[in-house]
Scaffold this motif. Sequence first.
Motif, PDB file in Angstrom:
ATOM      1  N   THR A  73      25.267  32.089  83.319  1.00 16.46           N
ATOM      2  CA  THR A  73      25.750  30.978  84.136  1.00 16.46           C
ATOM      3  C   THR A  73      24.589  30.253  84.797  1.00 16.46           C
ATOM      4  N   THR A  82      23.466  26.445  83.693  1.00 13.82           N
ATOM      5  CA  THR A  82      23.562  25.440  84.757  1.00 13.82           C
ATOM      6  C   THR A  82      22.241  24.710  84.932  1.00 13.82           C
ATOM      7  N   GLU A 102      21.964  22.279  82.127  1.00 12.47           N
ATOM      8  CA  GLU A 102      22.924  21.191  82.330  1.00 12.47           C
ATOM      9  C   GLU A 102      22.412  20.178  83.351  1.00 12.47           C
ATOM     10  N   ASN A 139      27.307  24.085  79.088  1.00 18.46           N
ATOM     11  CA  ASN A 139      27.091  23.903  80.525  1.00 18.46           C
ATOM     12  C   ASN A 139      27.372  25.218  81.256  1.00 18.46           C
ATOM     13  N   ARG A 150      29.676  25.990  83.488  1.00 22.66           N
ATOM     14  CA  ARG A 150      31.087  26.398  83.544  1.00 22.66           C
ATOM     15  C   ARG A 150      31.504  27.077  82.245  1.00 22.66           C
ATOM     16  N   ASN A 175      30.042  30.542  82.122  1.00 22.65           N
ATOM     17  CA  ASN A 175      30.838  31.417  82.988  1.00 22.65           C
ATOM     18  C   ASN A 175      32.099  31.879  82.261  1.00 22.65           C
ATOM     19  N   GLY A 176      32.804  30.936  81.661  1.00 27.76           N
ATOM     20  CA  GLY A 176      34.042  31.271  80.970  1.00 27.76           C
ATOM     21  C   GLY A 176      33.821  32.183  79.779  1.00 27.76           C
TER      22      GLY A 176
END
Length: 234
Positions: A65, A69, A72, A151, A153, A156-157
């Motif tokens: 993450t 990030t 991104e 990205n 998010r 993370n997912g």
Amino acid sequence: MSALAKLTTVELKLLAREPGAMFTILIPLFILVVFGSSITPGDTVLLPMSLAIAVGLVGLYQLPTTLATYRERGILRRLSTTPVRPASLLTVQLALQLVLALTACGLLVAVAGTVLRAHVPSGALALTVAFLLGTAAMFAIGLLIAALAPNGRAANGIGVLLYFPMAYLAGLIQPTHLMPAVLKNVGEYTPLGAFRQALQEVWAGGFPSPVLMAVLAAYALVISLAAARFFRWE
């Protein structure tokens, strides 16, 4: 102070303020304390499971993450124009995430050994080898997630989606003796499953089997090469 030292200081402060970092420390500790009443002095299951959970959270959630990030937001691209190259940030992040994993695991062992009176192995070499190879495998997966995710998010997912099936197969959610035989056999050779088994063998007073060590080393090497192949700085 050198540029690398300044970068390390800044990243350490950011990590300390990151809610996800506290999450990776507190969740395994909560699990250990809640189920700690069942620990007997010779228990070789609960604490190794908690350690594997902690390292898995850092490797599959926190690390990818953060890196995704940064890409991104263009941080890696901007670093390429400064004396602090993007590779330096990657190195610092890996080192700090390792420190985070060590902190979480050190806290677990300290609480288990003092408050819960749980068994703590004396074989430092066996524990070090199992921990480093298991952490390397988890971090390699995290790097691959960071390489492929568009990205933060998404990273993370993906990390969450990977973590729970891997945790189940590894016997971290349901005891392996209650699982179907085929799932149990498959889970023994997953990265998290091999890591959990290696730690349990250390807690039982032995040295992790060569097969487990080879499995973890292979995961760490192959997945790291794949992450390096697909990683994008921008």
